[in-house]
Design a protein around this motif. Structure first.
Motif, mmCIF file in Angstrom:
data_model
loop_
_atom_site.group_PDB
_atom_site.id
_atom_site.type_symbol
_atom_site.label_atom_id
_atom_site.label_comp_id
_atom_site.label_asym_id
_atom_site.label_seq_id
_atom_site.Cartn_x
_atom_site.Cartn_y
_atom_site.Cartn_z
ATOM 1 N N ALA A 268 0.828 -1.207 0.000
ATOM 2 C CA ALA A 268 0.000 0.000 0.000
ATOM 3 C C ALA A 268 0.862 1.257 0.000
ATOM 4 O O ALA A 268 0.545 2.241 -0.697
ATOM 5 N N PHE B 121 2.198 1.695 -3.477
ATOM 6 C CA PHE B 121 1.084 2.069 -4.354
ATOM 7 C C PHE B 121 0.813 3.570 -4.265
ATOM 8 O O PHE B 121 0.616 4.258 -5.281
ATOM 9 N N LEU B 122 0.811 4.104 -3.041
ATOM 10 C CA LEU B 122 0.560 5.530 -2.854
ATOM 11 C C LEU B 122 1.719 6.377 -3.365
ATOM 12 O O LEU B 122 1.513 7.430 -3.993
ATOM 13 N N ALA C 184 -4.867 4.308 0.560
ATOM 14 C CA ALA C 184 -4.740 3.444 -0.621
ATOM 15 C C ALA C 184 -6.107 3.025 -1.140
ATOM 16 O O ALA C 184 -6.333 2.961 -2.357
ATOM 17 N N GLU D 81 -7.642 5.897 -3.046
ATOM 18 C CA GLU D 81 -7.003 6.064 -4.354
ATOM 19 C C GLU D 81 -7.418 4.973 -5.321
ATOM 20 O O GLU D 81 -7.704 5.232 -6.495
#
Length: 687
Positions: free
Chosen positions: A311, A314-315, A421, A424
């Motif tokens: 996560a 990913f961010l 996350a 998003e």
């Protein structure tokens, strides 16, 4: 015999082996010349494969290959490393031109051996280039030159015993009548390896083949055992699911093994990447190592990650700042408890702030609640303390104070990372970044974590696989999959009921700990703590040692570790309830000269050392021998397992104390069920 005589014998044996190999090669070359339509390079490749048949391999050659050259694939080869579907080219065509026919033949071979209970990862397509040097991949196809084909095949991890090679090759020859056996040096079977009698039509004992595979895996190092897929589970790996699916079942039923083989299976059949997620941050390293050994051709297409590390990345890739700082967030909560919680009605229920920190982590933020009215109405699954509305108002005030102080410090906690996350992933409705997501130990995740992973693939067929067991929960709180908007329908919910790991003695000892602790699984069903399972293993043993002092207890522990047979140390774990206990036994074993490998550093490769770690670190792993020193005492906090929990004041048992004791028993149960052959339970009568 002196050293000189022994060296002379070794030299003579080496020369004999070299002479035998030269004779076999010459015989194979003469036999390969019979395929007179082949080029010289292709004949050399064939000769190499014929030499392998003198070592117990079985080679099936397409009858059309030497005449029409229209065979979809040229040969099937069965050996200790599995089944190889081979196509040979002189290099006149690009590799892409051979791929469709080779993959089609591989799929047919997989279907054929699946009926014998062989995992799909044991069937490998190989394109061999005569007259070239090459070692590469084209998707799942291994590309090898004629100089590399022999060494690569011989270096494959051993999956099959000799009787299995014979049985599988016989079966393939019946299923593919267009292929005929080819071999050199057809000698009678040695007396030390008797032929298994079969029926007149050549059928073999399928049950015997499966038993032989299981026994061979049990004798292997524990790392190889942890990737052994029982033949009865092959169909589950290959199943086609119309949407999100779940595999559940008691400890020892092979859930993680099925998930690993499923990852390899999907990687071979899709063009996208596969995400394999677990909560613990040590498991991805281990599972990645296992997949590289199982299916090296597709291992680089499966991402093994812990949820929070994935996560965060990913961010960061999307330019969203993450200011994760656990210590500062912890300080913010301590101040919130001091300013708001300590003097509230919460202290009367439990004066320790830990319980209320968990309430915020797992119930409020773990479920993504943002309004008090949501929290006031939400079922607090697996939380025993009965909170009236006024209590929940106090919890919410504590939560708001914590969030305010955390915000002032400009830091995030672990729950914030998952919430960011999820927001998003939900905001960007672009093409899913993964073809499939596999979640292991799903019961350890929060509801927000499960929603996040579901958002990555949605409800597409074969997109989301959730693997886990509610009885093995080691963290507070809980949820149902329906809370996450995940609907597991019909045969998309598979419950495994056969325990392949634990003997009756070991499993009975573990179940005694949690027998009175009914639990609610992710599907909402209330299940008894003592579940019925089918057992396949009966050779395990439980050793109980009780001593009056810690010193005497530890001396017996060291003696037991020293008495392990040669090589057994690599398959042994010593597990503790807390990091404090881990530190004690790290020092004890080191001073005794016993090598130690911390579980947090273990990567799935065999190492001649006792694995040492907490009960929670051992999740998803298994060992031949498990030692649980002072297992009936929880070091650091809590109460001895199996004894009544009491409130800090010593008065009547509290709901929060009972909840803590139940969670501690669940962790001990997980630790005990890691054992396959030996479970050593140490106790101290006086503290």
């Amino acid at each position: 015999m002196g050293a000189g005589g022994a060296a002379s014998q070794r030299t003579q044996e080496a020369r004999r082996q070299e002479r035998l190999l030269r004779e076999q090669w010459q015989a194979a070359r003469r036999q390969a010349l019979r395929w007179d339509t082949l080029g010289e390079g292709e004949q050399r490749v064939l000769a190499q494969l014929l030499v392998l048949t003198a070592r117990g391999w079985r080679l099936l050659v397409d009858r059309r290959w030497s005449r029409t050259r229209t065979a979809e694939t040229d040969m099937l080869l069965v050996g200790p490393g599995g089944v190889f579907v081979l196509d040979v080219t002189a290099g006149r065509e690009p590799a892409e031109g051979h791929a469709p026919g080779l993959l089609a033949a591989t799929k047919a071979a997989e279907s054929a051996v699946a009926s014998l209970g062989m995992s799909p990862v044991a069937v490998q397509p190989v394109l061999v280039f005569a007259g070239q040097r090459l070692d590469a991949s084209l998707g799942r196809i291994r590309l090898l030159g004629e100089h590399e084909i022999g060494p690569v095949l011989l270096s494959q991890r051993h999956r099959l015993r000799a009787e299995s090679v014979r049985a599988i090759a016989d079966h393939l020859e019946r299923v593919f009548p267009g292929y005929a056996g080819a071999a050199i040096d057809q000698r009678p079977v040695p007396a030390s390896e008797p032929h298994r009698p079969g029926s007149p039509d050549g059928l073999f004992d399928l049950e015997g083949l499966r038993d032989a595979a299981l026994e061979g895996a049990r004798r292997a190092p524990i790392e190889q055992w942890m990737t052994f897929l029982h033949p009865d589970q092959v169909a589950l790996v290959r199943r086609n699911w119309s949407g999100p699916a779940r595999i559940s079942g008691p400890a020892g039923t092979g859930k993680t093994v099925v998930a690993l083989h499923r990852a390899a299976y999907l990687a071979r059949r899709t063009t996208g990447r596969i995400l394999y997620v677990t909560f613990a941050n040590n498991l991805p390293r281990v599972q990645s190592t296992f997949l590289k050994a199982m299916a090296p051709a597709v291992a680089d297409r499966v991402d093994f990650r812990s949820l929070h590390s994935w996560a965060q990345e990913f961010l960061q890739e999307r330019g969203i700042p993450v200011r994760l700082h656990g210590d500062k967030a912890e300080t913010a909560f301590s101040l919130a408890w001091k300013n708001v919680g300590r003097a509230s009605r919460l202290a009367a229920l439990d004066p320790a702030p830990t319980y209320w920190h968990e309430e915020i982590d797992y119930v409020i933020k773990g479920r993504g609640l943002t309004r008090f009215e949501e929290y006031a109405a939400v079922p607090r699954r697996r939380r025993r303390a009965s909170l009236h509305r006024t209590h929940r108002q106090s919890v919410w005030e504590l939560y708001e104070a914590y969030e305010s102080l955390r915000g002032e410090r400009g830091v995030h906690d672990f729950n914030d990372v998952l919430s960011l996350a999820l927001a998003e992933a939900s905001r960007r409705r672009e093409r899913p970044p993964y073809a499939a997501v596999i979640v292991d130990e799903v019961q350890d995740l929060t509801l927000v974590g499960v929603r996040l992973l579901h958002a990555l693939v949605g409800d597409v067929p074969n997109g989301l696989l959730l693997v886990g067991d509610g009885q093995q929960t080691v963290y507070p709180g809980g949820f149902r999959l329906t809370d996450a908007g995940i609907d597991i329908r019909g045969d998309r919910g598979q419950v495994l009921r056969t325990n392949y790991r634990n003997s009756k003695q070991i499993l009975d000892a573990a179940l005694t700990v949690v027998a009175d602790d009914a639990f609610e699984d992710l599907d909402g069903l209330r299940t008894s703590g003592r579940r019925d399972v089918d057992l396949t293993y009966h050779d395990g043993d439980v050793v109980r040692v009780t001593r009056p002092t810690v010193e005497a207890h530890d001396r017996d522990l060291l003696d037991a570790l020293r008495s392990l047979s040669e090589g057994a140390r690599a398959d042994t774990a010593l597990l503790c309830p807390s990091m404090r206990a881990v530190g004690h036994y790290q020092r004890l074993l080191t001073q005794a000269g016993i090598p130690v490998c911390q579980l947090e550093h273990y990567d799935g490769r065999a190492v001649d050392a006792v694995k040492l770690g907490t009960y929670r670190r051992a999740k998803g792993l298994e060992f031949k021998n498990v030692f649980l020193p002072q297992h009936d005492t929880v070091t650091g906090h809590g109460t001895p397992s199996g004894t009544p929990a009491v409130t800090p004041s010593g008065t009547e048992t509290s709901e929060t104390a009972r909840e803590r004791a139940e969670l501690l028993r669940s962790r001990l149960f997980v630790a005990m069920t890691r054992a396959r052959d030996l479970l050593w339970l140490g106790s101290v009568t006086t503290r």
